[in-house]
Write an enzyme that holds these catalytic residues in place. Structure first.
Site, short mmCIF file in Angstrom:
data_model
loop_
_atom_site.label_atom_id
_atom_site.label_comp_id
_atom_site.label_asym_id
_atom_site.label_seq_id
_atom_site.Cartn_x
_atom_site.Cartn_y
_atom_site.Cartn_z
N THR A 14 -4.85 -0.38 -4.08
CA THR A 14 -5.08 1.00 -4.50
C THR A 14 -6.30 1.10 -5.40
OG1 THR A 14 -4.02 2.96 -5.46
CG2 THR A 14 -3.66 0.89 -6.62
N CYS A 57 -1.81 12.04 5.57
CA CYS A 57 -3.00 12.87 5.71
C CYS A 57 -3.27 13.03 7.21
CB CYS A 57 -4.20 12.24 5.00
SG CYS A 57 -5.75 13.16 5.22
N ARG A 70 0.85 -1.18 0.00
CA ARG A 70 0.00 0.00 0.00
C ARG A 70 0.89 1.23 0.00
NH1 ARG A 70 -4.49 2.97 -1.19
NH2 ARG A 70 -4.66 4.72 0.24
N THR A 108 -11.39 19.18 -4.94
CA THR A 108 -10.03 19.11 -4.40
C THR A 108 -8.97 19.53 -5.41
OG1 THR A 108 -8.43 17.62 -3.34
CG2 THR A 108 -9.93 16.62 -4.91
N GLY A 113 -1.66 16.66 1.61
CA GLY A 113 -2.47 17.52 0.75
C GLY A 113 -2.15 17.39 -0.72
N ARG A 124 2.02 14.97 -6.11
CA ARG A 124 2.73 13.87 -5.46
C ARG A 124 3.63 13.13 -6.45
NH1 ARG A 124 -2.26 10.78 -2.86
NH2 ARG A 124 -3.09 11.32 -4.92
N GLN A 149 -8.90 3.96 4.50
CA GLN A 149 -8.06 3.20 3.58
C GLN A 149 -6.79 2.72 4.28
OE1 GLN A 149 -7.34 5.78 0.19
NE2 GLN A 149 -8.98 4.81 -0.97
N CYS A 151 -8.96 8.80 3.53
CA CYS A 151 -7.58 8.40 3.79
C CYS A 151 -7.45 7.50 5.02
CB CYS A 151 -6.69 9.63 3.94
SG CYS A 151 -6.69 10.72 2.50
N ASP A 191 -2.36 17.63 -8.51
CA ASP A 191 -1.82 16.56 -7.67
C ASP A 191 -0.31 16.57 -7.86
OD1 ASP A 191 -1.07 14.23 -6.34
OD2 ASP A 191 -2.81 13.09 -7.02
#
Length: 199
Positions: free
Chosen positions: A150, A56, A51, A115, A94, A129, A72, A69, A127
């Site tokens: 996921t 968060c 995972r 978001t 975030g 990330r 999960q 979050c 996003d």
């Protein structure tokens, strides 16, 4: 080339599990991002559960209902403690914009933005990330195949692009609350997350 190496590993007892979690730190990471990999549960087969979870604080620690979050994370930990696997906890609060900016984005979401729109309005990527680091962390502990927990196709692609074979994709549960429906719908519609929302 994988420029990461294991810096330290420490066993930490977790919950009521008879098998402690093994926490791995790494050399070669940006000092500002202390990502962590945690081996959970019994030794697993050639394709262990994995995972990739982005930090968060509001959801993971304080059980925020604005996202999914925390549930999960809990679901994945519980499954891996039974079956064996690796949790990669990335310090990318975030969607990579940081905690304070995430709270700014929440204010914009309260005004009707989703978001992704809120992040863009604040001059951040929708996003920001980077999941490639997860592949390097897995390689550093000798994992080259996995079954990935996921709903996010970007995580699957990042692992495959960086040399980790994703043998199967295991969706998480759907954790719909009266506060996060718009958030989940945006993830499904704009980023192709596999979320079976009941209409």
């Amino acid at each position: 080339m994988n420029n990461l190496s294991v810096r330290n590993q420490v066993n930490i007892p977790l919950n009521d599990s008879s098998v402690p979690g093994t926490f791995y730190s790494f050399s070669g990471l940006d000092a500002a991002q202390e990502h962590i990999l945690i081996k959970l549960g019994p030794d697993s087969e050639r394709s262990p559960l994995v995972r990739i979870h982005s930090e968060c604080l509001t959801g993971d620690v304080f059980n925020s209902q604005r996202c999914d979050c925390g549930p999960q994370l809990s679901e994945s930990i519980n499954r891996m403690q039974e079956e064996g696997g690796y949790l990669i906890y990335l310090r990318q609060e975030g969607r990579g914009i940081g905690l304070y900016a995430k709270l700014d984005a929440y204010r914009l979401q309260d005004g009707g933005m989703d978001t992704f729109e809120a992040n863009s309005h604040l001059n951040f990527p929708e996003d920001g990330r980077d999941f490639s680091m997860a592949a390097k962390m897995l390689k550093a502990v000798g994992v080259h195949h996995c079954s990935l927990i996921t709903n996010n196709p970007d995580k699957v692609q990042a692992l495959r692009d960086n040399g980790i074979a994703v043998d199967s994709i295991i969706p998480t549960g759907v954790f719909l609350t009266r506060h996060n429906g718009h958030y989940l719908q945006a993830k499904k519609d704009k980023k192709n997350h596999v979320i079976d929302l009941v209409k």
